[in-house]
Design an enzyme around this catalytic site. Sequence first.
Site, PDB file in Angstrom:
ATOM      1  N   ASP A  69      -4.196  -5.146  10.139  1.00 27.57           N
ATOM      2  CA  ASP A  69      -4.934  -4.933   8.893  1.00 27.57           C
ATOM      3  C   ASP A  69      -5.370  -6.237   8.238  1.00 27.57           C
ATOM      4  O   ASP A  69      -6.304  -6.243   7.423  1.00 27.57           O
ATOM      5  CB  ASP A  69      -4.097  -4.127   7.901  1.00 27.57           C
ATOM      6  CG  ASP A  69      -4.049  -2.645   8.242  1.00 27.57           C
ATOM      7  OD1 ASP A  69      -4.884  -2.193   9.050  1.00 27.57           O
ATOM      8  OD2 ASP A  69      -3.173  -1.946   7.711  1.00 27.57           O
ATOM      9  N   SER A 110       1.006   1.653   2.536  1.00 30.14           N
ATOM     10  CA  SER A 110       1.707   2.398   3.583  1.00 30.14           C
ATOM     11  C   SER A 110       2.923   3.125   3.024  1.00 30.14           C
ATOM     12  O   SER A 110       3.176   4.294   3.347  1.00 30.14           O
ATOM     13  CB  SER A 110       2.146   1.455   4.707  1.00 30.14           C
ATOM     14  OG  SER A 110       1.044   0.944   5.407  1.00 30.14           O
ATOM     15  N   SER A 153       1.504   2.022  17.381  1.00 26.32           N
ATOM     16  CA  SER A 153       0.838   2.550  16.193  1.00 26.32           C
ATOM     17  C   SER A 153       1.857   3.160  15.248  1.00 26.32           C
ATOM     18  O   SER A 153       2.536   4.134  15.599  1.00 26.32           O
ATOM     19  CB  SER A 153      -0.197   3.608  16.594  1.00 26.32           C
ATOM     20  OG  SER A 153      -0.598   4.377  15.477  1.00 26.32           O
TER      21      SER A 153
END
Length: 442
Positions: A315, A24, A167
């Site tokens: 995740d 990320s 999100s």
Amino acid sequence: MTNIWHTAPVSALSGEITICGDKSMSHRALLLAALAEGQTEIRGFLPCADCLATAQALRALWVDIQREKEIVTIRGVGFLGLQPPKAPLNMQNSGTSMRLLAGILAAQRFESVLCGDESLEKRPMQRIITPLVQMGAKIVSHSNFTAPLHISGRPLTGIDYALPLPSAQLKSCLILAGLLADGTTRLHTCGISRDHTERMLPLFGGALETQKEQIIVTGGQKLHGCVLEIVGDLSAAAFFMVAALIAPRAEVVIRNVGINPTRSAIITLLQKMGGRIELHHQRFWGAEPVADIVVYHSKLRGITVAPEWIANAIDELPIFFIAAACAEGTTFVGNLSELRVKESDRLAAMAQNLQTLGVACDVGADFIHIYGRSDRQFLPARVNSFGDHRIAMSLAVAGVRAAGELLIDDGAVAAVSMPQFRDFAAAIGMNVGEKDAKNCHD
């Protein structure tokens, strides 16, 4: 399909690894560096397929990017210095690349097209299209608000917008668009999502205001290049944490892992199951907290996962399901609708694989019951990654507790997020090999 991974059970695990850089953060560092003025050096960059897709797209937009192993040097072009690409920008399998880059391209002064592989072009994009259009963007999507996205860049105006779901990709898309817009953008968040963009932006000289459930971004700022160190990826570390918890006689050390509180739910959940996980040498790298994680074999117990943990651990849920299968009693996880629209339908895919491995589970539209056993031995079987990197690696971890060999279709898809997976696995004693599919038979 050109390859199959094969695993063998282990009698013990031990060793030490320094985990790869955070995926990320690597995406975000590339994008902010491209928008900055001057040179940025990124250390600890993760050269996985997803992050390389972001880098390749930026090169196609005429950003100078040089990479030497895990060090990347970028010469930024400023907010409006990107140049029109000569062809559609292929984001491969990376939803982060597509959603974040869309926020930047919406404000440019040229047309562009974002496309991807078959999996990415099925993933929902309305969540970014709706607010970007409200800001003044012109975006034409495929049917049902999916990619390819045809973006006609134009000046944007800040908006006041309530995010419909927690999100980080949506939030970061709008932060980037807000930086390039006229006026102020106010984002009203709902629930916790990873905050790497908010932490990283000030390192480039940018400013935003974060209040409880609100982020305020003012357009017209200038970013400046910097030297940035990427922390170790907690999502990657989670696979080896679970391997150590479920393998007999295990003690594993994982160095330099980011423990950002918006990402660390997996640690808390595994500890709630009875996992012995210790955080040593806690410190900060830039704005991100880091620790060395020591994990020991533990007898786990089933738990009920509260809904507020899901976004924080989304995740890591595939590997969490493997831990749940080895825990005594029932584990319940609900509020999983988002898990069905990841790189695969991860809820259905993991349920199918667990059943193939001999694990009883009940699956609904957005929940799963997993009936675990502390003496679990997964059945020797051929299982399916469904072309999903996190499922492939989760199944490889299951191999440490199997009664024999596991065969994993398309295991090499792990390179999407962790090309070093098999090297790390070998370093702690896991047995994960590769063979050509034509030499494998059910």
